[in-house]
Enzyme design. Sequence first.
Site, mmCIF file in Angstrom:
data_model
loop_
_atom_site.group_PDB
_atom_site.id
_atom_site.type_symbol
_atom_site.label_atom_id
_atom_site.label_comp_id
_atom_site.label_asym_id
_atom_site.label_seq_id
_atom_site.Cartn_x
_atom_site.Cartn_y
_atom_site.Cartn_z
ATOM 1 N N ASN A 1 0.797 -1.236 0.000
ATOM 2 C CA ASN A 1 0.000 0.000 0.000
ATOM 3 C C ASN A 1 0.825 1.279 0.000
ATOM 4 O O ASN A 1 0.286 2.364 -0.138
ATOM 5 C CB ASN A 1 -0.914 0.022 1.233
ATOM 6 C CG ASN A 1 -1.977 -1.057 1.154
ATOM 7 O OD1 ASN A 1 -2.328 -1.516 0.063
ATOM 8 N ND2 ASN A 1 -2.469 -1.488 2.300
ATOM 9 N N LYS B 1 3.797 4.147 -1.066
ATOM 10 C CA LYS B 1 4.218 4.799 -2.313
ATOM 11 C C LYS B 1 5.543 4.247 -2.809
ATOM 12 O O LYS B 1 6.422 3.950 -2.004
ATOM 13 C CB LYS B 1 4.375 6.303 -2.042
ATOM 14 C CG LYS B 1 4.976 7.073 -3.202
ATOM 15 C CD LYS B 1 5.073 8.547 -2.887
ATOM 16 C CE LYS B 1 5.969 9.282 -3.864
ATOM 17 N NZ LYS B 1 5.531 9.178 -5.262
ATOM 18 N N LYS C 1 5.883 2.017 -5.913
ATOM 19 C CA LYS C 1 5.856 0.847 -6.805
ATOM 20 C C LYS C 1 6.124 1.251 -8.257
ATOM 21 O O LYS C 1 7.043 0.730 -8.903
ATOM 22 C CB LYS C 1 4.490 0.139 -6.693
ATOM 23 C CG LYS C 1 4.191 -0.307 -5.257
ATOM 24 C CD LYS C 1 2.816 -0.893 -5.107
ATOM 25 C CE LYS C 1 1.694 0.127 -5.137
ATOM 26 N NZ LYS C 1 1.697 1.048 -3.988
ATOM 27 N N THR C 2 5.345 2.204 -8.739
ATOM 28 C CA THR C 2 5.510 2.622 -10.134
ATOM 29 C C THR C 2 6.826 3.383 -10.316
ATOM 30 O O THR C 2 7.518 3.215 -11.324
ATOM 31 C CB THR C 2 4.295 3.466 -10.576
ATOM 32 O OG1 THR C 2 3.133 2.638 -10.476
ATOM 33 C CG2 THR C 2 4.438 3.953 -12.003
ATOM 34 N N THR C 3 7.173 4.189 -9.317
ATOM 35 C CA THR C 3 8.452 4.913 -9.371
ATOM 36 C C THR C 3 9.620 3.934 -9.518
ATOM 37 O O THR C 3 10.531 4.165 -10.323
ATOM 38 C CB THR C 3 8.667 5.725 -8.065
ATOM 39 O OG1 THR C 3 7.457 6.349 -7.691
ATOM 40 C CG2 THR C 3 9.752 6.760 -8.230
ATOM 41 N N ARG D 1 17.194 2.447 -16.008
ATOM 42 C CA ARG D 1 18.424 1.677 -15.825
ATOM 43 C C ARG D 1 18.688 0.801 -17.052
ATOM 44 O O ARG D 1 19.788 0.801 -17.607
ATOM 45 C CB ARG D 1 18.240 0.802 -14.582
ATOM 46 C CG ARG D 1 19.479 0.268 -13.998
ATOM 47 C CD ARG D 1 19.176 -0.393 -12.670
ATOM 48 N NE ARG D 1 19.464 0.477 -11.552
ATOM 49 C CZ ARG D 1 19.411 0.085 -10.283
ATOM 50 N NH1 ARG D 1 19.054 -1.138 -9.972
ATOM 51 N NH2 ARG D 1 19.723 0.925 -9.325
ATOM 52 N N PHE E 1 -9.611 5.444 -14.497
ATOM 53 C CA PHE E 1 -10.071 4.570 -13.429
ATOM 54 C C PHE E 1 -11.485 4.087 -13.687
ATOM 55 O O PHE E 1 -12.301 4.788 -14.268
ATOM 56 C CB PHE E 1 -10.057 5.316 -12.091
ATOM 57 C CG PHE E 1 -8.722 5.319 -11.447
ATOM 58 C CD1 PHE E 1 -8.152 4.136 -11.026
ATOM 59 C CD2 PHE E 1 -8.030 6.500 -11.260
ATOM 60 C CE1 PHE E 1 -6.916 4.131 -10.416
ATOM 61 C CE2 PHE E 1 -6.797 6.503 -10.656
ATOM 62 C CZ PHE E 1 -6.238 5.318 -10.229
ATOM 63 N N TRP F 1 -13.945 3.842 -11.698
ATOM 64 C CA TRP F 1 -15.032 4.629 -11.104
ATOM 65 C C TRP F 1 -15.228 5.958 -11.835
ATOM 66 O O TRP F 1 -16.169 6.669 -11.591
ATOM 67 C CB TRP F 1 -14.845 4.845 -9.603
ATOM 68 C CG TRP F 1 -13.539 5.437 -9.200
ATOM 69 C CD1 TRP F 1 -13.216 6.764 -9.155
ATOM 70 C CD2 TRP F 1 -12.384 4.730 -8.756
ATOM 71 N NE1 TRP F 1 -11.933 6.910 -8.718
ATOM 72 C CE2 TRP F 1 -11.400 5.689 -8.456
ATOM 73 C CE3 TRP F 1 -12.097 3.368 -8.580
ATOM 74 C CZ2 TRP F 1 -10.124 5.320 -8.004
ATOM 75 C CZ3 TRP F 1 -10.833 3.025 -8.127
ATOM 76 C CH2 TRP F 1 -9.874 3.993 -7.851
ATOM 77 N N GLU G 1 0.403 -1.604 -12.768
ATOM 78 C CA GLU G 1 -0.961 -1.638 -12.205
ATOM 79 C C GLU G 1 -1.792 -2.823 -12.734
ATOM 80 O O GLU G 1 -3.020 -2.793 -12.660
ATOM 81 C CB GLU G 1 -1.749 -0.323 -12.452
ATOM 82 C CG GLU G 1 -0.976 0.974 -12.323
ATOM 83 C CD GLU G 1 -0.484 1.300 -10.916
ATOM 84 O OE1 GLU G 1 -0.841 0.551 -9.982
ATOM 85 O OE2 GLU G 1 0.264 2.275 -10.767
HETATM 86 P P1 ATP Z 1 4.210 5.997 -7.241
HETATM 87 O O1 ATP Z 1 3.577 6.122 -8.613
HETATM 88 O O2 ATP Z 1 4.348 7.335 -6.572
HETATM 89 O O3 ATP Z 1 5.437 5.163 -7.223
HETATM 90 P P2 ATP Z 1 2.673 3.740 -6.360
HETATM 91 O O4 ATP Z 1 2.790 3.210 -7.736
HETATM 92 O O5 ATP Z 1 3.349 2.980 -5.264
HETATM 93 O O6 ATP Z 1 3.153 5.238 -6.314
HETATM 94 P P3 ATP Z 1 -0.213 3.627 -6.612
HETATM 95 O O7 ATP Z 1 -1.014 2.763 -5.726
HETATM 96 O O8 ATP Z 1 -0.036 3.224 -8.025
HETATM 97 O O9 ATP Z 1 1.188 3.884 -5.892
HETATM 98 O O10 ATP Z 1 -0.811 5.071 -6.483
HETATM 99 C C1 ATP Z 1 -0.884 6.003 -7.476
HETATM 100 C C2 ATP Z 1 -0.865 7.404 -6.914
HETATM 101 O O11 ATP Z 1 -1.244 7.446 -5.536
HETATM 102 C C3 ATP Z 1 0.512 8.050 -6.959
HETATM 103 O O12 ATP Z 1 0.331 9.416 -7.220
HETATM 104 C C4 ATP Z 1 1.056 7.851 -5.581
HETATM 105 O O13 ATP Z 1 1.999 8.866 -5.211
HETATM 106 C C5 ATP Z 1 -0.182 7.909 -4.726
HETATM 107 N N1 ATP Z 1 -0.039 7.025 -3.554
HETATM 108 C C6 ATP Z 1 0.776 5.958 -3.414
HETATM 109 N N2 ATP Z 1 0.658 5.375 -2.203
HETATM 110 C C7 ATP Z 1 -0.297 6.094 -1.555
HETATM 111 C C8 ATP Z 1 -0.893 6.024 -0.243
HETATM 112 N N3 ATP Z 1 -0.526 5.078 0.633
HETATM 113 N N4 ATP Z 1 -1.846 6.939 0.070
HETATM 114 C C9 ATP Z 1 -2.214 7.887 -0.810
HETATM 115 N N5 ATP Z 1 -1.695 8.021 -2.054
HETATM 116 C C10 ATP Z 1 -0.747 7.139 -2.434
HETATM 117 MG MG MG Z 2 1.539 2.724 -9.203
#
Ligand code: ATP
Ligand code: MG
Length: 199
Positions: free
Chosen positions: A39, A41, A43-45, A53, A94, A96, A131
Amino acid sequence: MTDRDTRHQRSMQKLKQRVDERVAAAQEQRGLLLVFTGNGKGKTTAAWGTVTRALGYGYKVGVVQFIKGLWECGERERLHDDPNLDIAVMATGFTWETQNRDSDTRACEQAWQHAERMLADPGTYLVVLDEITYMLKFGYLDIDTVTRALTQRPAEQTVIVTGRNAHRELIEMADTVTEMHDVKHAFNAGIQARRGIDY
Ligand code: ATP
Ligand code: MG
């Protein structure tokens, strides 16, 4: 040298020996399956970091973004014209927002076609399925279809799967699984997602 220095040197020598032994023991070379889930932040980063890389060494990379069709994405802006990068974006936002299961399923199937093409190409060094976990969760995509394509992919190809609640089978299949743990997130303090930082 003080006693402390000597002790430090000895423990560093031991550590180096252990690390060297483990490096020597790692003999196998092949593509990997990585899962970035949880949950928190990042994953995508982390996936885009790995894309950068791989591109840095001139490898061919494919990215399929499974739910962010309507979203801005700084990495895509920066990297999209790299001739070694192939990006496919699912043509919907999304669920929704669209609130249409049929059109979402069709959009997902189209995106999956791109994923299948990349997963079948021995020239593609890295494939990111960003995702995709939600597609499985919503039932837009079947787990067996995904595991089959992953199993049959070229041996040298690495795949990164991102998204919360990764399917148990994906976790079992994976070589490396990282769970981003949400200790704190600014959003929960009412702070807006920030351009160039969150997307
Ligand atoms: P990022 O893209 O920043 O690496 P993520 O891929 O881990 O995040 P996702 O679940 O894909 O996270 O969320 C997409 C968006 O929600 C991104 O803008 C991210 O910064 C934000 N986000 C990630 N984790 C959380 C959290 N725990 N609560 C609220 N927003 C979040
Ligand atoms: Mg993500």
